[in-house]
Design a protein around this motif. Structure first.
Motif, PDB file in Angstrom:
ATOM      1  N   ASP A  59      40.000  15.849 -97.121  1.00 55.74           N
ATOM      2  CA  ASP A  59      41.152  16.732 -97.247  1.00 55.74           C
ATOM      3  C   ASP A  59      42.033  16.669 -96.009  1.00 55.74           C
ATOM      4  OD1 ASP A  59      40.227  17.442 -99.698  1.00 55.74           O
ATOM      5  OD2 ASP A  59      39.390  19.371 -99.085  1.00 55.74           O
ATOM      6  N   LEU A  60      41.409  16.611 -94.837  1.00 54.79           N
ATOM      7  CA  LEU A  60      42.197  16.529 -93.600  1.00 54.79           C
ATOM      8  C   LEU A  60      42.896  15.189 -93.493  1.00 54.79           C
ATOM      9  CD1 LEU A  60      43.054  17.706 -90.880  1.00 54.79           C
ATOM     10  CD2 LEU A  60      40.965  16.762 -89.894  1.00 54.79           C
ATOM     11  N   MET A  61      42.201  14.113 -93.824  1.00 52.54           N
ATOM     12  CA  MET A  61      42.811  12.791 -93.725  1.00 52.54           C
ATOM     13  C   MET A  61      43.979  12.636 -94.687  1.00 52.54           C
ATOM     14  SD  MET A  61      41.255  11.309 -91.284  1.00 52.54           S
ATOM     15  CE  MET A  61      40.867  12.880 -90.520  1.00 52.54           C
TER      16      MET A  61
ATOM     17  N   HIS B  34      40.714  28.752 -93.772  1.00 52.60           N
ATOM     18  CA  HIS B  34      40.163  27.590 -94.471  1.00 52.60           C
ATOM     19  C   HIS B  34      41.344  26.776 -94.994  1.00 52.60           C
ATOM     20  CE1 HIS B  34      36.088  29.388 -94.592  1.00 52.60           C
ATOM     21  NE2 HIS B  34      36.748  30.547 -94.727  1.00 52.60           N
ATOM     22  N   ALA B  35      41.513  25.566 -94.472  1.00 55.28           N
ATOM     23  CA  ALA B  35      42.638  24.723 -94.898  1.00 55.28           C
ATOM     24  C   ALA B  35      42.336  23.280 -94.535  1.00 55.28           C
ATOM     25  CB  ALA B  35      43.938  25.175 -94.237  1.00 55.28           C
ATOM     26  N   ALA B  36      42.833  22.364 -95.341  1.00 55.68           N
ATOM     27  CA  ALA B  36      42.729  20.926 -95.081  1.00 55.68           C
ATOM     28  C   ALA B  36      41.305  20.517 -94.762  1.00 55.68           C
ATOM     29  CB  ALA B  36      43.673  20.522 -93.949  1.00 55.68           C
TER      30      ALA B  36
ATOM     31  N   ALA C 187      56.997  17.571-100.821  1.00 55.12           N
ATOM     32  CA  ALA C 187      56.858  17.647 -99.368  1.00 55.12           C
ATOM     33  C   ALA C 187      55.445  18.011 -98.936  1.00 55.12           C
ATOM     34  CB  ALA C 187      57.849  18.670 -98.802  1.00 55.12           C
ATOM     35  N   VAL C 188      54.577  18.356 -99.879  1.00 54.76           N
ATOM     36  CA  VAL C 188      53.210  18.750 -99.561  1.00 54.76           C
ATOM     37  C   VAL C 188      52.338  17.494 -99.549  1.00 54.76           C
ATOM     38  CG1 VAL C 188      51.235  20.133-100.272  1.00 54.76           C
ATOM     39  CG2 VAL C 188      53.557  20.996-100.617  1.00 54.76           C
ATOM     40  N   PRO C 189      51.585  17.250 -98.469  1.00 53.90           N
ATOM     41  CA  PRO C 189      50.697  16.076 -98.450  1.00 53.90           C
ATOM     42  C   PRO C 189      49.765  16.086 -99.646  1.00 53.90           C
ATOM     43  CG  PRO C 189      50.823  17.075 -96.270  1.00 53.90           C
ATOM     44  CD  PRO C 189      51.533  18.011 -97.205  1.00 53.90           C
TER      45      PRO C 189
ATOM     46  N   GLY D  80      40.186   1.244 -94.361  1.00 49.71           N
ATOM     47  CA  GLY D  80      38.979   0.664 -93.796  1.00 49.71           C
ATOM     48  C   GLY D  80      38.139   1.606 -92.972  1.00 49.71           C
ATOM     49  N   ILE D  81      38.466   2.903 -92.940  1.00 54.22           N
ATOM     50  CA  ILE D  81      37.710   3.863 -92.154  1.00 54.22           C
ATOM     51  C   ILE D  81      37.039   4.853 -93.089  1.00 54.22           C
ATOM     52  CG2 ILE D  81      37.836   5.665 -90.397  1.00 54.22           C
ATOM     53  CD1 ILE D  81      40.165   4.251 -89.162  1.00 54.22           C
ATOM     54  N   ASP D  82      35.723   5.005 -92.945  1.00 56.18           N
ATOM     55  CA  ASP D  82      34.964   5.957 -93.745  1.00 56.18           C
ATOM     56  C   ASP D  82      34.921   7.269 -92.982  1.00 56.18           C
ATOM     57  OD1 ASP D  82      33.328   7.337 -95.397  1.00 56.18           O
ATOM     58  OD2 ASP D  82      31.538   6.116 -95.051  1.00 56.18           O
ATOM     59  N   THR D  83      35.843   8.167 -93.329  1.00 55.73           N
ATOM     60  CA  THR D  83      35.961   9.421 -92.586  1.00 55.73           C
ATOM     61  C   THR D  83      34.906  10.435 -92.968  1.00 55.73           C
ATOM     62  OG1 THR D  83      37.552  10.236 -94.218  1.00 55.73           O
ATOM     63  CG2 THR D  83      38.431   9.087 -92.286  1.00 55.73           C
ATOM     64  N   ALA D  84      34.106  10.154 -93.999  1.00 54.20           N
ATOM     65  CA  ALA D  84      33.083  11.114 -94.413  1.00 54.20           C
ATOM     66  C   ALA D  84      32.109  11.404 -93.280  1.00 54.20           C
ATOM     67  CB  ALA D  84      32.344  10.594 -95.638  1.00 54.20           C
ATOM     68  N   ALA D  85      31.931  10.440 -92.374  1.00 52.24           N
ATOM     69  CA  ALA D  85      30.998  10.636 -91.258  1.00 52.24           C
ATOM     70  C   ALA D  85      31.475  11.712 -90.302  1.00 52.24           C
ATOM     71  CB  ALA D  85      30.806   9.312 -90.507  1.00 52.24           C
TER      72      ALA D  85
END
Length: 858
Positions: free
Chosen positions: A331-333, A297-299, A265-267, A341-346
């Protein structure tokens, strides 16, 4: 005095000797295990459950009064199975003896090892600890009717008792606990109604020395798990606690909590979190709670909070600061649905900060200095709310700046739709004040900037019941929609005519193959249900709008929607030196959509419009159009079938570019007659007026009065178009009314008054054009021959009449000269001459007819 002191010292020595003797003798004469059965029986009588003491019981008397016990087990409640309710492997507690005589308890470290606690709740809601829980007896002075202590008589002084630990109100003032050690503890809770089980296992707790007002270190280690959903977590907690129960007040410093969770159940199957707290202060005397340096501090995120909350036991009010920073977007994503197709590092470095405040007594809350930053954009604002516990109302302001969609899309690796202008979508800015409630929202003083366009005004949601009610009053200064459309494919040329100036017509069947004709007018369901979803009322004004190459100015749009009936009034604009005024109604209250449309277009110049639309202008002139149509249908086809109304069209002082109809007719006539064609003239057909009235009845559009007036032509037309089947049946008749000259300078007089019929048949998708020029020319030639014969006949009859008159005159003269001749002879001669004259006239007439046939080629 000396004797008293001596006796006191002797007594003290005797007491010490007695205590030492008791500490030595009592363990020798008293065995606590001898009381095992009495203890178990007393527990049975008090709880109704079996208490089993498996281990030995040890006692100590001096300098510590203590108890140490081995394995002990308490049975479960009836109906909850054979598993014991509680069990300990070992427990130990001891108290110093001498401080007890001073009213103070100094307890050594309390040890609890191997605790097993099994809690359960049955399907009917009962628990296995219900029989152990009991309400405390209410004392004689604890109830609401307890009388206040009487005050001392006036003028007397009450002796104040010496302060004792009890008088201070701090239970810890009379208690010193050396610490608490819990090792290998396990607690289980089973919810039989839900079919779930929760466990706290491998629990170890270490609590430092507990004395009033002194910091106490705390360390906790445990594993927490649940069966549904299947998840477990390692918990580590370290903190320093300072209890001051006399005030009462509790302080917590340097708290650190680690949580490592895992399970289906944990992402991502595994997640970690860390909570830090620099300082927390809970003061019930001041009714105050303060936090400083609270950080989670989380996700991949950091969340910080500082808060001051007052009136905890009344109507709390408080204020503080909240900040958020995204440090590791991956971690959040991982907690969110996949975004391929999305580069969330930005997004790293995105942050949120705000001040906040609330007052439950006043029912108010606020956010101030709100600031959100991400991808180079910044959103600032504030929020205030009232009646938050009743009917909330809120208001505030927002400002967005620095947003560049193209830069943002590149940072995120997202491809924006390709646009004709690569310099658009480089700036978005927003300013607004807002207000609203649970079922309403309004944006006032709105200013939305997209590149060079600014939308200003107000818009909002007036209510949600019985359906959303949208209100707006907006102004758009200018917008070029063509800049935002996809670019034209390379190599694709705009649709234009042949450009040869010949104006040739298709005399075939339009190239339509056998089978159903292609459809030009599409069919689709009409939006009946969506019209019922919202109500609306508002106005939109646009200073300048460019779309599909067309420029429209001073647009005014008014919309009213009520329970499925939408009225557009006005829809007004200026375009190409003309004005547009439209009123439309869409009625979606029934099963089909009802449409009423009234449009007036006056003074409109077609040439500039076509130039902007198609990069060329084939028709020019002032245009006036009036349109009144009404119909109803569930689909566009059904609407066309039911359509009724009238269309009036008028062109003035215009021209049709690319073709000179009169010249074309002259050239065609000249080729047929093997004569020199007329001189080349400008490839356009000028006209002074072109008018038509179209009647629409049950989906069939009919026109009977098409009229085009030109210096060299007169064109008329009549026919119909079935808007459902798209069948076309229209006849045009073009007549030349001006003489053309050939290249030899001779006029083509034979072309004057030539009427050329053109039939348009087939379907809109495959029209059939039949230009009957040869037949027209044959008819023209036959008419000319008939007229020539009529003229020759008239001349022959005239000559015959003249000959008759001359013959009669000669006859009269002959009668005078030949008076002697007999009447019979004279008549014979006259008849003979008459017959000869008639023969000569008939011969001349035949010669004339032969010459006319030779001339016309018959």
């Amino acid at each position: 005095m000396r004797k008293l002191l001596r006796y006191l010292l002797i007594g003290l020595a005797a007491l010490v000797a007695l205590l030492i003797a008791a500490a030595v003798i009592l363990p020798l004469v008293i065995d606590p295990d001898d009381y095992r059965e009495q203890i178990e029986a007393a527990a049975k009588e008090a709880t109704g459950r079996e208490l089993t003491i498996e281990g030995s019981i040890g006692l100590s008397y001096f300098p510590w009064l203590g108890v140490e016990i081995g394995a002990v087990e308490l049975g479960n409640a009836e109906g909850f199975g054979p598993e014991p309710f509680a069990r300990i492997r070992r427990a130990q507690v001891q108290v110093r003896v001498l401080p007890l005589f001073r009213g103070r308890a100094e307890v050594d470290t309390l040890v609890l090892d191997g605790l097993r606690l099994n809690l359960a709740q049955a399907a009917d809601g009962t628990t296995n600890w219900d029989d152990l829980a009991g309400a405390p007896a209410e004392g004689p002075e604890s109830g609401p009717e307890a009388e206040a202590e009487p005050a001392p008589p006036e003028g007397t002084s009450e002796a104040k008792p010496e302060a004792t630990p009890e008088a201070t109100g701090d239970p810890l003032a009379a208690l010193a606990l050396g610490g608490l050690e819990v090792s290998d503890a396990r607690v289980t809770f089973e919810d039989r109604a839900a079919g779930t089980e929760y466990r706290l296992r491998e629990t170890n707790i270490r609590l430092g020395s507990l004395a009033g007002g002194q910091p106490v270190p705390l360390a906790l280690r445990a594993v927490v798990s649940a069966s549904q959903p299947a998840v477990s977590a390692d918990v580590r907690l370290d903190a320093t606690i300072t209890p001051e129960l006399a005030i009462p007040r509790v302080s917590v410093r340097d708290l650190t909590l680690h949580l490592d969770a895992r399970g289906a159940a944990v992402p991502g199957q595994e997640q970690s979190a860390k909570l830090e707290l620099r300082r927390l202060r809970a003061d019930l005397a001041e009714d105050l709670l303060q936090t400083r340096g609270l950080v989670l501090h989380a996700a991949g995120s950091r969340i910080g909070l500082d808060a001051d909350i007052q009136a905890l036991t009344g109507d709390p009010r408080g204020e503080g600061q909240l900040d958020y920073e995204l440090r590791n977007p991956a971690d959040l994503m991982g907690l969110l649905p996949a975004q391929p197709g999305i580069d969330t590092a930005a997004l790293a470095g995105a942050g949120l900060g705000t001040d906040f405040g609330f007052d439950l007594g006043q029912q108010t809350a606020s956010l101030g200095n709100l600031r959100l930053t991400a991808l180079g954009a910044e959103l600032t604002g504030n929020l205030r709310a009232e009646s938050i516990l009743g009917e909330p109302a809120y208001g505030g302001g927002l400002e967005l700046k620095g947003a560049n969609p193209r830069v943002i899309s590149r940072q995120l690796g997202i491809a924006l739709p390709e646009t004709a202008d690569e310099e658009v979508l480089e700036r978005i800015a927003l300013e607004l004040d807002f207000r609203g409630g649970l079922d309403r929202f309004f944006a006032d003083d709105l200013a939305l900037t997209v590149d060079d366009s600014v939308l200003s005004g107000s818009a909002g949601l007036a209510s949600l019941e019985p359906r959303p009610d949208i209100r707006f009053d907006l102004d758009l200064d200018r917008m070029d929609l063509d800049r935002y459309l996809p670019p034209a494919p390379e190599g694709e040329a705009p649709a234009t005519g042949s450009g040869d100036g010949s104006g040739g017509a298709d005399t075939g069947d339009g190239g339509r193959a056998d089978g159903p004709p292609p459809r030009v007018i599409p069919d689709f369901p009409l939006p009946v249900e969506p019209l019922r979803l919202v109500d609306a009322e508002g106005e939109l004004r646009i200073g300048e709008l460019r779309a599909a190459g067309l420029l429209v100015e001073a647009i005014e749009l008014g919309v009213t929607a009520d329970a499925g009936r939408v009225t557009i009034d006005p829809l007004a604009a200026r375009l190409y030196r003309g004005t547009l005024a439209t009123r439309a109604t869409l009625d979606g209250r029934g099963d089909a959509l009802g449409v009423e449309l009234a449009t007036r277009l006056e003074g409109f110049q077609a040439g500039p419009l076509l130039e902007d639309l198609m990069d060329e202008s084939r028709v020019s002139g002032r245009t006036d159009l009036s349109l009144d149509l009404a119909g109803r249908g569930a689909t566009f086809r059904e609407l066309r079938r039911d359509l009724d109304g009238e269309i009036n069209l008028r062109f003035q002082d215009g021209a049709i570019q690319g073709v000179n109809l009169a010249e074309w007719l002259g050239r065609a006539f000249a080729r047929l007659q093997d004569r020199e064609p007329p001189e080349h003239r400008p490839s356009q057909t000028d006209f002074t007026a072109l008018t038509a009235t179209i009647q629409v009845d049950q989906g069939v559009a009919r026109n009977d009065d098409l009229a085009l007036q030109s210096p060299g032509l007169r064109v008329s037309g009549a026919g119909s178009l079935d808007l459902v089947s798209e069948a076309l049946d229209y006849r045009i008749r073009a007549a030349v009314v001006k003489t053309l000259e050939g290249q030899d300078g001779k006029p083509l007089d034979d072309l004057t008054d030539l009427a050329v019929p053109v039939h348009l048949g087939g379907y809109l998708g495959a029209p059939e054009v039949d230009v009957e020029l040869a037949a027209a020319l044959r008819q023209k030639a036959a008419e000319e021959a008939r007229k020539a014969l009529e003229r020759e006949k008239e001349r022959a009859e005239q000559r015959l009449q003249e000959e008759r008159e001359r013959a009669e005159k000669r006859l009269e003269e002959a009668e005078k000269q030949l008076q002697e001749e007999t009447e019979r002879e004279a008549r014979e001669k006259a008849d003979q001459r008459m017959e000869e004259a008639e023969e000569r006239l008939e011969q001349e007439k035949q010669e004339l007819e032969d010459r006319a046939r030779d001339l016309l080629g018959f």
